[in-house]
Design an enzyme around this catalytic site. Structure first.
Site: not given
Length: 564
Positions: A276-278
């Site tokens: 995801g957003s990592t």
């Protein structure tokens, strides 16, 4: 009548008696001297044997001091694996004198973890069989007390893991033949049994103190959040040394029998996740490197979902306005990140992930390394979705190594479980410009001080990082009820030394997390606790007088807020 007079025995004079005593003393002294000489010669031989033969570690005389398999120790010399002479309990049915039913009853009292039927089958068989391969001394004594000659107790080489479940997935375990199967035991099996090297312990990069902190904090969170598992790693950003690595649920390598084989999978190196957003900081860094992003003040339209190829890219917390680069990361905007990736282009985005080794198994000595799920077609949609961590699945170790390169000045180095000591770290290769790395340190620090990572902010440790809460793919699409929540961070951000990544698999939103499942509420607090406890162990101490200079970026923030 004649009288016979008997002459009395001659009485020895005092001088004669003294002469006899003196002779006896002389003989006793001679015997003592001979004894002392013999003792001296034996002592000299023993000293020579210990100092010279044992010192070389290679002569025939010292062979008894070389273990059958080398010890494994942590970076501070704490034993993690050791080969010992252990007792086994074996039954030879043909020699048994007592009634089999009676023996099964007695054995079941000693081994309540085994069923009576199982024990009866062992004592009733036709061939010798083991009752317990690694028996405790009190178990040996109890079986011996039964008093049946059909039991014997052979001494066998046993591999002991004195730290029990600590770093179990790093250590791995042996098979019945005494060879390593997984973990360090499997990866370095030949080195551990080779006569030329087994005399020296194998020193790992793991620090058992830090390992214990990471395991305890992550385990508490997994339990409290009713999650199915978790993973965590702490990595030296300049050397690639793994200081701690944990996978949950875990297992005890001393007691493999009866344990769930699924617990032996190393989630850090062998499980694949869409993280995801990592991924967003990596994509922004690539755009800065390529000159696609030249100003932190430039704004991108995030007012409404972005339609592309029949899909609509949305933000979980729509800000309803245009966002600049710092705000894109602080509020974790999929829409703005996708627009930046679209401008960056397919070739540059694919090049980023290839440079970070996302197209191959993670680089580490362990055998348990998964091959990523790489997109089959790099179209425009793939370029956009991979920029925020969807449509590509990697291991947590992939991401940790990428973050290390992003914050250490831009140099990628493979991870290692071996202690480097005085050895120079690998030269590595440049994947980000030094200026880009400096900019990303500012942005990651802002995410923690002003954005989704606030709960990871350990006072004085200058933590920077990025949250990621990705829906897990399933049949027919993504499952909104199943999240992989991740926080990837580094500290201290003004001069990064360590990357810390923690991940919780399917946390439940409950009272422990104020009903939230996202990383900012579930995993960020874990990172904060680990940094505060483990930082001083790693030589990083809190200093609230220092911080990353973000003064040029803070005026760009329209307002503080939370996103995911």
């Amino acid at each position: 009548m004649n009288t016979l007079v008997v002459r009395p025995a001659r009485v020895r004079t005092a001088g004669v008696r003294q002469q006899i005593l003196l002779t006896a003393q002389q003989r006793l002294m001679i015997l003592m001297l001979l004894f002392m000489a013999a003792f001296f010669l034996v002592s000299v031989r023993l000293v020579y044997f210990v100092v010279f033969d044992a010192g070389t570690g290679r002569g025939n005389g010292s062979a008894a001091f070389i273990p059958a398999r080398a010890d494994i120790v942590d970076r501070n010399g704490v034993p993690l694996a050791r080969t010992i002479d252990g007792y086994s309990i074996r039954v030879v049915p043909e020699k048994l004198l007592n009634n089999r039913q009676f023996l099964a009853d007695e054995l079941h009292k000693i081994f309540p973890d085994m069923t009576r039927e199982e024990l009866l089958a062992k004592v009733s068989g036709s061939r010798p069989t083991y009752i317990r391969r690694r028996a405790l001394p009190d178990q040996v004594a109890a079986v011996n007390a039964i008093g049946d000659v059909g039991f014997d107790f052979p001494r066998e080489k046993e591999r002991l893991y004195p730290q029990l479940t600590l770093a179990a997935h790093v250590m791995g375990f042996l098979n019945a033949e005494g060879h390593g199967v997984t973990g360090v035991e499997g990866a370095f099996d030949q080195r551990l049994i080779d006569k030329a090297t087994r005399g020296e312990p194998l020193a790992l990069s793991i620090d058992t103190r830090v390992q214990g902190v990471l395991e305890s904090e992550l385990s508490n969170a997994v339990t409290n959040l009713e999650a199915i598992g978790g993973a965590g790693i702490i990595l030296d950003v300049h050397t690639g040394e793994v200081v701690a690595m944990t996978s949950l649920p875990t297992f005890n390598p001393n007691k493999l029998t009866g344990s769930n084989p699924a617990t032996r999978r190393n989630a850090v190196t062998y499980n694949l996740y869409e993280l995801g957003s990592t991924f967003k900081p990596l994509s922004i860094a690539a755009a800065i490197d390529a000159g696609t992003v030249t100003s932190m003040a430039r704004r991108y339209d995030a007012t409404q979902p972005l339609p592309i190829a029949g899909f609509r890219i949305r933000d979980s917390h729509n800000m309803g306005r245009w966002l600049n680069v710092p705000e894109t990361l602080i509020h974790s905007s999929n829409i703005a990140t996708a627009r930046i990736a679209d401008e960056l282009g397919r070739e540059k985005m694919e090049e980023l992930f290839r440079n970070l080794e996302f197209d191959g198994r993670p680089e580490i000595e362990l055998k348990e390394r998964a091959f990523p799920l790489w997109p089959k077609n790099w179209g425009r949609l793939t370029t956009m979705t991979t920029s925020y961590g969807h449509g590509i699945a990697v291991t947590p170790l992939h991401l940790a190594s990428a973050y290390a390169a992003m914050v250490n000045g831009g140099i990628y180095r493979p991870a290692t479980v071996l202690k480097l000591g005085d050895k120079a770290p690998p030269q590595g290769r440049r994947v980000f410009k030094a200026a880009t790395s400096a900019r990303m340190r500012q942005l990651l620090r802002l995410i923690v001080s002003d954005g989704t990572g606030k709960k990871a902010d350990a006072p004085g440790f200058r933590v920077g990082g990025k949250t990621g809460s990705a829906e897990k793919p399933g049949a027919g699409g993504y499952r909104r009820t199943s999240l992989v929540s991740t926080f990837a961070a580094a500290f201290p951000m003004d001069n990064p030394r360590y990357v810390i990544l923690a991940m919780i698999d399917e946390p439940k939103g409950n009272a422990f997390s104020s009903g939230q499942r996202t990383a900012g509420w579930t995993v960020a607090p874990v990172v904060q606790k680990v940094v505060m406890r483990a930082g001083p162990m790693l030589g990083v101490f809190p200093d609230e007088s220092r911080d990353v200079d973000v003064s040029e970026l803070t005026p760009l923030l329209w307002k503080n807020g939370e996103g995911e």
